[in-house]
Write an enzyme that holds these catalytic residues in place. Structure first.
Site, PDB file in Angstrom:
ATOM      1  N   GLN A 197       0.632  -0.801   0.199  1.00 30.74           N
ATOM      2  CA  GLN A 197       0.506   0.468  -0.148  1.00 30.74           C
ATOM      3  C   GLN A 197       0.974   1.294   0.623  1.00 30.74           C
ATOM      4  O   GLN A 197       1.952   1.592   1.068  1.00 30.74           O
ATOM      5  CB  GLN A 197      -0.727  -0.127   1.172  1.00 30.74           C
ATOM      6  CG  GLN A 197      -1.535  -1.031   0.703  1.00 30.74           C
ATOM      7  CD  GLN A 197      -2.714  -1.204   0.653  1.00 30.74           C
ATOM      8  OE1 GLN A 197      -3.583  -0.360   0.243  1.00 30.74           O
ATOM      9  NE2 GLN A 197      -2.943  -2.669  -0.145  1.00 30.74           N
ATOM     10  N   GLY A 248     -11.535   2.781   4.247  1.00 31.54           N
ATOM     11  CA  GLY A 248     -10.362   2.204   3.518  1.00 31.54           C
ATOM     12  C   GLY A 248     -10.017   3.057   2.218  1.00 31.54           C
ATOM     13  O   GLY A 248     -10.087   4.333   2.145  1.00 31.54           O
ATOM     14  N   HIS A 249      -8.959   2.605   2.135  1.00 30.75           N
ATOM     15  CA  HIS A 249      -8.176   2.418   0.720  1.00 30.75           C
ATOM     16  C   HIS A 249      -8.707   3.232  -0.093  1.00 30.75           C
ATOM     17  O   HIS A 249      -9.165   2.392  -0.188  1.00 30.75           O
ATOM     18  CB  HIS A 249      -6.612   1.651   0.956  1.00 30.75           C
ATOM     19  CG  HIS A 249      -7.303   0.102   0.276  1.00 30.75           C
ATOM     20  ND1 HIS A 249      -6.111  -0.868  -0.730  1.00 30.75           N
ATOM     21  CD2 HIS A 249      -8.189  -0.300   0.302  1.00 30.75           C
ATOM     22  CE1 HIS A 249      -7.059  -1.649  -0.139  1.00 30.75           C
ATOM     23  NE2 HIS A 249      -8.427  -1.627   0.080  1.00 30.75           N
ATOM     24  N   ASN A 250      -8.621   3.883  -0.688  1.00 30.89           N
ATOM     25  CA  ASN A 250      -8.760   4.687  -2.410  1.00 30.89           C
ATOM     26  C   ASN A 250      -9.994   5.789  -2.063  1.00 30.89           C
ATOM     27  O   ASN A 250     -10.923   5.893  -3.337  1.00 30.89           O
ATOM     28  CB  ASN A 250      -8.427   3.932  -3.187  1.00 30.89           C
ATOM     29  CG  ASN A 250      -7.187   3.355  -3.694  1.00 30.89           C
ATOM     30  OD1 ASN A 250      -6.695   2.447  -3.218  1.00 30.89           O
ATOM     31  ND2 ASN A 250      -6.423   4.296  -4.540  1.00 30.89           N
TER      32      ASN A 250
END
Lengths: 351, 351, 351
Positions: free
Chosen positions: A197, A238-240
């Site tokens: 990540q 969460g990511h993005n």
């Protein structure tokens, strides 16, 4: 706390209509029950009317449609906004004095404004930047290559992992973690292999982030929290995922990866959003709802899985009738079968 | 761990009825599967009876209605209470020695009892008070004007923001944050303006608070956790909420602002309570329930939105029959329409 | 970041089929929208096909069934795995240099490998062991008698309470708390008496644990997280629960005490498992589900309370029809009663 104001001064400050003696002295602001002589209290809606009558407050801040006889009052269109103004007046924020506490640890390549305040045991990493009037409270960790903008406050134990950007006038409450690795693995048939990540987290100006919130860094690119958005405690992002401006995210809501949340969205408490969910501008998601897919701009949904709010409300009303409905239908089936038999019998007779 | 007791001594200690040789030596307490020679194990209910027979424990603590032949045993009315007593005996709590670690940072106006223990990198703010035998573990932050009562233990990384009061014999687990700002904003038509949160958090005696819990300070006045209440990990408690005495709040439950929770209430895991919810004394709320409004004293509710427990259970049983019910009703409609047609036809004939 | 590779080199590295000029130079990896000249981007499924066509990436990593005309590409069976490989290549992990930061506090009886890295203000307790190449980031607390295995990374503010064992290559994200007391009390008729929690937490090799996760120590015995299991942020795991190998636990899931989770299980986000729940190998539990009792190996469940997935999906489809169904049945009842009356009347006529 030692200062005091006259009711006339306060009425002018909040742009309200004064009823009663403008010279009445007000020493502090208090809730209806706790208020006593010298206090100004406030009524934000009809349901507090009774409590207002019983309150021992010297004066009251009231909405336009309320009138408490025999009590000095300030009438304002939006009492809650006036309360915000008066709380700032009666309780001015105390910022710590600028400077770096001797126990703090700053990397030599970090750049910390002389107007910033860095408290005990705070850590600032390589090439990190802390701008003017920013406050890093005790035990805050600002990772390598982070930037903390002007006037932002990071409460104790906040962690910014590497390359997190925090705008101006941002408040991050204690224990929040920004920039932990997103949750991404690829199963190779034998085990879950970690997807590195390597993206970032960007927090725009005027955002507030609650205690023990977690906002993960992007796999590639950025996880973004838009200007003016307010996030309550224990929320997961969460990511993005990209959150727009001026949205409200209530406590314990979980937003999976790659979601798109618009501007002025409201997510109630304990809401869950699945990967790639899209919430349009101004949409509202009720508490504990579970959303897959899309909510249209201005939409309102509720339930798990979420449906439009009016349907969800009708489901909620109908649900307690379901057990009885099963019995009713069973009885109907018997009565119908009975009728069919009788009609067959007649048919036979008739034949 | 090196000490040992005879079965007779242990039976007397827990007020139990001994079956077997009182001179049997017991070295430690263990679960049924892990237990071996020298161990006392315990059976807290009928469902563990088989495991008890197979256990290699030297002796067993059993409820009144169980009898394991050929095994020394202590019979007690409430085995779980006896286990609590014996765990305290076999594993006496180790408190760190009093004194302030040289790396800790105490404000000059802080008052820390010489009998208190303050560990590495702990921070105690201005005018804060830490009473006798309190323990502040590593990295604990006690904010300005806080008070930590006698014999209370704050585990590593606990944060008390300013003016939080913690009673006596309170345990706060690692990472909990008490006194972060409540989540309050007033929308002025353009942006969310922060309502300053200038109230406090009060934690009464004998409370236990789980890891990474968040309890917000009141807007004005107090957020209160009543005496003897136990709060599990990752629970959120909003501003101005008041929790009564001896209540149990299971993990990940979220309580919004201005709620009133009575005494001896049980909130299951992941429960959500909306703003201003009221839960009466002794009421029980099932796991994952969502509560608006009021639960009567002694009531039991479940579901989201929550209804009374017996209804919720009947809904849960009925729900899997709903898809089939839709088909059944569609078939009934057809059969009924068919009957109606036939009857019309006959009516025609008859006419 | 300054290095570059040719497309031919990258194709060989991921074992893919190259289409186009092997000499094309690739400088970095980027998402489809962000990518520009010199970037390799990737398409993990059909739904990204359009975005891929519009991407300005120099080359694309694609699944076997996709073909983007006029664009150099590497075709691989599992693009996501290839992305993992390439992210490791383009963004090699930077580990801090070995050694103990001068501000860290190590107990004299602690054993820390000279190859380990201990950062600012970290604390290592009595008789704790930190093995080779392990990294304790800033403010990490490793309690007495803990063990941190080779190559494991504990991010800032992680807390291991006493006697927690962490295997090799484990990653624990910021703010996670391992080994807090399990939530266990025995009510003695007057108050909740604490059951001392004297067991441990064991984390096996290759586990990853998210930010602000809480994993409680066992009452007696062990709470276990099995090899290769990945746990997302803000998850709660209760005392004495045992999680198997290679399982996936998504954010904000809560697992009560004494649960048994098998190998390769997937628990979606915000799932709740009640005490003593058992989840068989390879089972899947959908987001926000609530599980009591048992899920069979390979099973799939959803809903609160959870039922098998296909039933849960049919319930989800049927639910919005419930309010209308109530009306339909009411109408059916009337029509049926009417028919019955008419038939009675005819019966009367007939009689």
């Amino acid at each position: 706390m030692s200062e005091s104001w006259t009711l006339g001064e306060l009425a002018r400050l909040v742009g309200g209509e004064l009823h009663g003696d403008p010279g009445v002295v007000i020493r502090s602001l208090a809730g209806l029950e706790a208020a006593g002589p010298g206090d100004l209290s406030f009524v934000t809606g009809r349901r507090y009317f009774k409590a207002a009558e019983q309150s021992r407050a010297t004066a009251l801040l009231v909405p336009p449609d309320l009138r408490i006889p025999d009590r000095p009052s300030i009438r304002v269109a939006q009492p809650y906004l006036a309360v915000a103004t008066l709380l700032h007046l009666f309780h001015p924020e105390r910022r710590p004095t600028p400077g770096v506490h001797p126990t703090a640890h700053l990397a030599t390549s970090a750049r910390v404004s002389p107007e910033a305040s860095v408290q005990a045991f705070a850590v600032v990493g390589d090439e990190a930047v802390v701008e003017a009037r920013a406050v890093l409270h005790a035990h805050v960790v600002v990772g390598d290559r982070c930037r903390v903008g002007e006037d932002s406050v990071l409460h104790p134990h906040v962690v910014l992992r590497e390359a997190v950007t925090v705008g101006r006038r941002v408040v991050i409450h204690a224990g929040a973690v920004l920039g932990a690795d997103g949750f991404g693995y690829a199963f190779d048939g034998r085990r879950h292999r970690k997807i590195p990540q390597v993206g970032r987290v960007v927090v725009e100006d005027d955002v507030e982030i609650g205690a023990n919130v977690t906002i993960d860094r992007a796999t590639l690119g950025e996880t973004v929290i838009g200007r003016g958005t307010k996030i309550d405690n224990l929320v997961q992002i969460g990511h993005n995922t990209v959150v727009g401006a001026d949205s409200i995210i209530v406590a314990q809501t979980g937003i999976a990866g790659s979601c798109r949340i618009g501007n002025r969205v409201v997510l109630g408490g304990q809401v869950g959003l699945a990967d790639h969910a899209t919430i349009g501008d101004g949409a509202q998601v009720g508490a504990q709802a579970g959303v897959h897919g899309e909510v249209a701009p201005g939409g309102a949904v509720w339930g798990s899985p979420a449906v439009d709010l009016s349907t969800a409300r009708r489901i909620a009303v109908a649900m307690p009738k379901l057990p009885e409905l099963l019995h009713t239908v069973r009885r109907l089936e018997k009565r119908l079968a009975d009728l069919e038999r009788r009609l067959e019998a007649r048919g036979g007779e008739a034949g």
